[in-house]
Design an enzyme around this catalytic site. Structure first.
Site, PDB file in Angstrom:
ATOM      1  N   ARG A  77       0.847  -1.208   0.000  1.00  0.00           N
ATOM      2  CA  ARG A  77       0.000   0.000   0.000  1.00  0.00           C
ATOM      3  C   ARG A  77       0.875   1.248   0.000  1.00  0.00           C
ATOM      4  NH1 ARG A  77      -3.889  -0.465   4.901  1.00  0.00           N
ATOM      5  NH2 ARG A  77      -4.599   1.568   4.161  1.00  0.00           N
ATOM      6  N   ASN A 110      -7.957   9.290   6.487  1.00  0.00           N
ATOM      7  CA  ASN A 110      -6.998   8.734   5.537  1.00  0.00           C
ATOM      8  C   ASN A 110      -5.577   8.766   6.097  1.00  0.00           C
ATOM      9  OD1 ASN A 110      -9.198   8.451   3.899  1.00  0.00           O
ATOM     10  ND2 ASN A 110      -8.790  10.318   2.734  1.00  0.00           N
ATOM     11  N   HIS A 127      -6.308   8.554  11.936  1.00  0.00           N
ATOM     12  CA  HIS A 127      -5.873   7.154  11.900  1.00  0.00           C
ATOM     13  C   HIS A 127      -4.390   6.994  11.612  1.00  0.00           C
ATOM     14  CE1 HIS A 127     -10.335   6.166  10.858  1.00  0.00           C
ATOM     15  NE2 HIS A 127     -10.158   6.360  12.153  1.00  0.00           N
ATOM     16  N   CYS A 165      16.770  -6.661  20.870  1.00  0.00           N
ATOM     17  CA  CYS A 165      15.745  -7.316  21.699  1.00  0.00           C
ATOM     18  C   CYS A 165      14.658  -7.952  20.845  1.00  0.00           C
ATOM     19  CB  CYS A 165      15.117  -6.305  22.668  1.00  0.00           C
ATOM     20  SG  CYS A 165      14.167  -5.044  21.832  1.00  0.00           S
ATOM     21  N   SER A 204     -17.841   6.200   3.973  1.00  0.00           N
ATOM     22  CA  SER A 204     -19.047   5.369   4.101  1.00  0.00           C
ATOM     23  C   SER A 204     -19.712   5.608   5.451  1.00  0.00           C
ATOM     24  CB  SER A 204     -18.661   3.897   3.975  1.00  0.00           C
ATOM     25  OG  SER A 204     -17.724   3.556   5.002  1.00  0.00           O
ATOM     26  N   ASN A 228     -20.630  12.702  -1.861  1.00  0.00           N
ATOM     27  CA  ASN A 228     -20.364  11.278  -2.069  1.00  0.00           C
ATOM     28  C   ASN A 228     -21.212  10.819  -3.257  1.00  0.00           C
ATOM     29  OD1 ASN A 228     -20.122   8.427  -1.824  1.00  0.00           O
ATOM     30  ND2 ASN A 228     -19.850   8.601   0.405  1.00  0.00           N
ATOM     31  N   PRO A 229     -20.593  10.126  -4.220  1.00  0.00           N
ATOM     32  CA  PRO A 229     -21.398   9.667  -5.367  1.00  0.00           C
ATOM     33  C   PRO A 229     -22.381   8.561  -5.005  1.00  0.00           C
ATOM     34  CG  PRO A 229     -19.128   8.875  -5.563  1.00  0.00           C
ATOM     35  CD  PRO A 229     -19.167   9.792  -4.396  1.00  0.00           C
TER      36      PRO A 229
HETATM   37  C1  BV8 Z   1     -11.605   2.726  18.647  1.00  0.00           C
HETATM   38  C2  BV8 Z   1      -5.965   2.878   9.519  1.00  0.00           C
HETATM   39  C3  BV8 Z   1     -11.641   2.657  21.004  1.00  0.00           C
HETATM   40  C4  BV8 Z   1      -5.469   1.507   9.190  1.00  0.00           C
HETATM   41  C5  BV8 Z   1      -8.387   2.645   9.886  1.00  0.00           C
HETATM   42  C6  BV8 Z   1     -18.224   2.833  18.250  1.00  0.00           C
HETATM   43  C7  BV8 Z   1     -17.344   3.661  18.941  1.00  0.00           C
HETATM   44  C8  BV8 Z   1     -15.976   3.387  18.956  1.00  0.00           C
HETATM   45  C9  BV8 Z   1     -15.485   2.269  18.269  1.00  0.00           C
HETATM   46  C10 BV8 Z   1     -16.347   1.453  17.585  1.00  0.00           C
HETATM   47  C11 BV8 Z   1     -17.707   1.730  17.571  1.00  0.00           C
HETATM   48  N1  BV8 Z   1     -18.306   0.763  16.833  1.00  0.00           N
HETATM   49  C12 BV8 Z   1     -17.363  -0.094  16.362  1.00  0.00           C
HETATM   50  C13 BV8 Z   1     -16.173   0.278  16.830  1.00  0.00           C
HETATM   51  C14 BV8 Z   1     -14.915  -0.414  16.571  1.00  0.00           C
HETATM   52  C15 BV8 Z   1     -14.215   0.068  15.300  1.00  0.00           C
HETATM   53  C16 BV8 Z   1     -15.157   0.309  14.149  1.00  0.00           C
HETATM   54  O1  BV8 Z   1     -15.561   1.442  13.891  1.00  0.00           O
HETATM   55  N2  BV8 Z   1     -15.507  -0.747  13.428  1.00  0.00           N
HETATM   56  C17 BV8 Z   1     -16.358  -0.617  12.262  1.00  0.00           C
HETATM   57  C18 BV8 Z   1     -15.778  -1.448  11.112  1.00  0.00           C
HETATM   58  C19 BV8 Z   1     -17.749  -1.076  12.658  1.00  0.00           C
HETATM   59  N3  BV8 Z   1     -13.463   1.279  15.563  1.00  0.00           N
HETATM   60  C20 BV8 Z   1     -12.215   1.175  16.062  1.00  0.00           C
HETATM   61  O2  BV8 Z   1     -11.703   0.103  16.344  1.00  0.00           O
HETATM   62  C21 BV8 Z   1     -11.452   2.465  16.252  1.00  0.00           C
HETATM   63  N4  BV8 Z   1     -10.868   2.481  17.568  1.00  0.00           N
HETATM   64  O3  BV8 Z   1     -12.772   2.900  18.602  1.00  0.00           O
HETATM   65  O4  BV8 Z   1     -10.887   2.744  19.840  1.00  0.00           O
HETATM   66  C22 BV8 Z   1     -11.487   1.234  21.402  1.00  0.00           C
HETATM   67  C23 BV8 Z   1     -10.291   0.885  21.996  1.00  0.00           C
HETATM   68  C24 BV8 Z   1     -10.131  -0.445  22.419  1.00  0.00           C
HETATM   69  C25 BV8 Z   1     -11.151  -1.393  22.220  1.00  0.00           C
HETATM   70  C26 BV8 Z   1     -12.335  -1.012  21.571  1.00  0.00           C
HETATM   71  C27 BV8 Z   1     -12.511   0.307  21.144  1.00  0.00           C
HETATM   72  C28 BV8 Z   1     -10.288   2.567  15.294  1.00  0.00           C
HETATM   73  C29 BV8 Z   1     -10.761   2.656  13.874  1.00  0.00           C
HETATM   74  C30 BV8 Z   1      -9.571   2.998  12.962  1.00  0.00           C
HETATM   75  C31 BV8 Z   1      -9.260   1.832  12.042  1.00  0.00           C
HETATM   76  N5  BV8 Z   1      -8.190   2.198  11.105  1.00  0.00           N
HETATM   77  N6  BV8 Z   1      -7.366   3.026   9.093  1.00  0.00           N
HETATM   78  C32 BV8 Z   1      -5.287   1.305   7.705  1.00  0.00           C
HETATM   79  O5  BV8 Z   1      -5.612   2.183   6.909  1.00  0.00           O
HETATM   80  O6  BV8 Z   1      -4.770   0.222   7.351  1.00  0.00           O
HETATM   81  S1  BV8 Z   1      -9.971   2.818   9.351  1.00  0.00           S
HETATM   82  C33 BV8 Z   1     -10.066   2.718   7.661  1.00  0.00           C
HETATM   83  O7  BV8 Z   1     -11.466   2.820   7.368  1.00  0.00           O
HETATM   84  C34 BV8 Z   1      -9.453   3.858   6.854  1.00  0.00           C
HETATM   85  O8  BV8 Z   1      -8.819   4.847   7.628  1.00  0.00           O
HETATM   86  C35 BV8 Z   1     -10.670   4.460   6.150  1.00  0.00           C
HETATM   87  O9  BV8 Z   1     -10.572   5.799   5.874  1.00  0.00           O
HETATM   88  C36 BV8 Z   1     -11.669   4.202   7.209  1.00  0.00           C
HETATM   89  C37 BV8 Z   1     -13.090   4.451   7.008  1.00  0.00           C
HETATM   90  O10 BV8 Z   1     -13.513   4.004   5.769  1.00  0.00           O
HETATM   91  P1  BV8 Z   1     -13.893   5.125   4.680  1.00  0.00           P
HETATM   92  O11 BV8 Z   1     -12.854   6.174   4.699  1.00  0.00           O
HETATM   93  O12 BV8 Z   1     -15.282   5.564   4.898  1.00  0.00           O
HETATM   94  O13 BV8 Z   1     -13.706   4.310   3.360  1.00  0.00           O
HETATM   95  P2  BV8 Z   1     -14.757   3.331   2.683  1.00  0.00           P
HETATM   96  O14 BV8 Z   1     -13.994   2.552   1.663  1.00  0.00           O
HETATM   97  O15 BV8 Z   1     -15.551   2.629   3.736  1.00  0.00           O
HETATM   98  O16 BV8 Z   1     -15.785   4.311   1.954  1.00  0.00           O
HETATM   99  C38 BV8 Z   1     -15.332   5.119   0.900  1.00  0.00           C
HETATM  100  C39 BV8 Z   1     -16.467   6.063   0.576  1.00  0.00           C
HETATM  101  O17 BV8 Z   1     -16.015   6.955  -0.454  1.00  0.00           O
HETATM  102  C40 BV8 Z   1     -17.706   5.391   0.058  1.00  0.00           C
HETATM  103  O18 BV8 Z   1     -18.855   5.927   0.689  1.00  0.00           O
HETATM  104  C41 BV8 Z   1     -17.728   5.755  -1.449  1.00  0.00           C
HETATM  105  O19 BV8 Z   1     -19.050   5.903  -1.934  1.00  0.00           O
HETATM  106  C42 BV8 Z   1     -17.030   7.080  -1.419  1.00  0.00           C
HETATM  107  N7  BV8 Z   1     -16.353   7.445  -2.667  1.00  0.00           N
HETATM  108  C43 BV8 Z   1     -15.809   6.627  -3.595  1.00  0.00           C
HETATM  109  N8  BV8 Z   1     -15.239   7.375  -4.569  1.00  0.00           N
HETATM  110  C44 BV8 Z   1     -15.438   8.683  -4.242  1.00  0.00           C
HETATM  111  C45 BV8 Z   1     -16.144   8.734  -3.029  1.00  0.00           C
HETATM  112  N9  BV8 Z   1     -16.488   9.888  -2.435  1.00  0.00           N
HETATM  113  C46 BV8 Z   1     -16.132  11.035  -3.058  1.00  0.00           C
HETATM  114  N10 BV8 Z   1     -15.438  11.066  -4.232  1.00  0.00           N
HETATM  115  C47 BV8 Z   1     -15.089   9.917  -4.842  1.00  0.00           C
HETATM  116  N11 BV8 Z   1     -14.414   9.953  -6.006  1.00  0.00           N
END
Ligand code: BV8
Length: 256
Positions: A77, A110, A127, A165, A204, A228-229
């Site tokens: 990546r 991002n 993130h 280590c 999303s 968002n499209p």
């Molecule tokens: C945490 C880095 C506390 C790594 C990423 C409620 C509260 C708190 C936590 C949670 C909760 N519910 C669930 C959770 C847990 C979890 C979570 O959210 N899970 C989800 C899957 C349900 N959250 C966590 O774990 C977070 N930590 O809460 O800590 C804690 C501590 C200990 C124990 C428990 C909790 C940490 C989350 C961070 C994860 N790391 N990234 C890496 O990149 O490898 S997140 C990752 O997803 C990316 O950063 C990305 O940006 C992010 C979100 O996704 P999107 O950006 O929305 O991308 P996606 O592909 O989904 O969507 C793209 C969109 O773009 C679409 O809508 C599409 O239509 C649109 N699009 C497409 N083309 C275009 C466009 N828009 C405009 N123009 C275009 N051309």
């Protein structure tokens, strides 16, 4: 953006809210970088990664279980992102910030650094940064010396490890199940609470607490406009949804 969008009443209303706003917050996700050529986080994984779920790979457990696999996923990546340029959407946000110092805060999910590369100097990277590493565990050079290993001393490997280590390097990103950097999240909370308008671009709305910032802005009385499209999980709390892409919509939306 299609010609019809920038004459659409919703677009004109969004521009009016923007012009009236004293404080603007922009919350961006992977879609913000799609037109720069970076696949969105949930686009079907391609090639070697097709059979892996990103939400499995982007975890500490996933890394501890398969350090070489996860390290190589990030290495690929990083390589794909290294020569990618910001798109017109990133530049439109940065130009707006330069014309209106202190008025617009960028909050991004991002890890690609493209807002910063486009000139947004103070982007809140919730993130982390895929181009930086840190130690997996608290790393001490040796019990006696107490010196902390320098990542630069890590032996080249996949993943690199401390020569003294055996500690492993890991990408300096926030994995699922890990807390976001407290200062960055606090600053993002403040921006969400204080803004008059939040633009939610290219996400999303599935990942929290990032997506919760849009709810916070709405509750605090801000207008929420989505760019968002496609439909997203945040559409239901938006005052307006602009069905367009970041690079096509933002340059016209943000021009003075
Ligand atoms: C945490 C880095 C506390 C790594 C990423 C409620 C509260 C708190 C936590 C949670 C909760 N519910 C669930 C959770 C847990 C979890 C979570 O959210 N899970 C989800 C899957 C349900 N959250 C966590 O774990 C977070 N930590 O809460 O800590 C804690 C501590 C200990 C124990 C428990 C909790 C940490 C989350 C961070 C994860 N790391 N990234 C890496 O990149 O490898 S997140 C990752 O997803 C990316 O950063 C990305 O940006 C992010 C979100 O996704 P999107 O950006 O929305 O991308 P996606 O592909 O989904 O969507 C793209 C969109 O773009 C679409 O809508 C599409 O239509 C649109 N699009 C497409 N083309 C275009 C466009 N828009 C405009 N123009 C275009 N051309």
């Amino acid at each position: 953006m299609t010609a019809s969008l920038d004459t659409h009443p919703d677009f004109l209303q969004a521009r009016a809210w923007l012009q009236a706003a004293q404080r603007v917050a922009v919350l961006t996700g992977a879609g913000m970088s799609a037109e720069s050529g970076i696949p969105t986080f949930r686009d079907a994984q391609t090639g070697l990664w097709a059979r892996f779920d990103p939400a499995e790979l982007a975890t500490e457990d996933g890394f501890r279980a398969q350090p070489e696999l996860v390290w190589n996923w990030y290495a690929e990546r990083r390589a794909a992102m290294a020569h990618v340029e910001p798109n017109a959407g990133h530049y439109a946000i940065a130009a707006y910030q330069q014309r209106h110092p202190g008025r617009l805060t960028v909050i991004t999910q991002n890890v690609d650094g493209l807002h910063q590369k486009a000139g947004s100097t103070d982007a809140l990277a919730l993130h982390g940064n895929i181009f930086q590493d840190r130690w997996l565990d608290l790393c001490f050079h040796a019990r006696h010396s107490g010196r902390v290993c320098a990542p630069a001393r890590a032996q080249p490997d996949s993943p690199p490890r401390c020569p003294d280590c055996g500690n492993l390097l890991r990408p300096d990103v926030v994995w699922f199940g890990e807390s976001l950097p407290p200062e960055t999240l606090h600053a993002a909370d403040q921006a969400a609470q204080r803004c008059d308008l939040m633009l939610v671009v290219g996400t999303s709305g599935e990942v929290y607490p990032a997506a919760g910032l849009a709810h916070q802005a709405r509750r605090a009385g801000a207008k929420v406009v989505i760019v968002n499209p496609h439909a997203s999980d945040l559409d239901s709390i938006a005052h307006l949804v602009l069905r367009g892409t970041a690079a096509q919509t933002l340059p016209t939306l943000l021009c003075d």
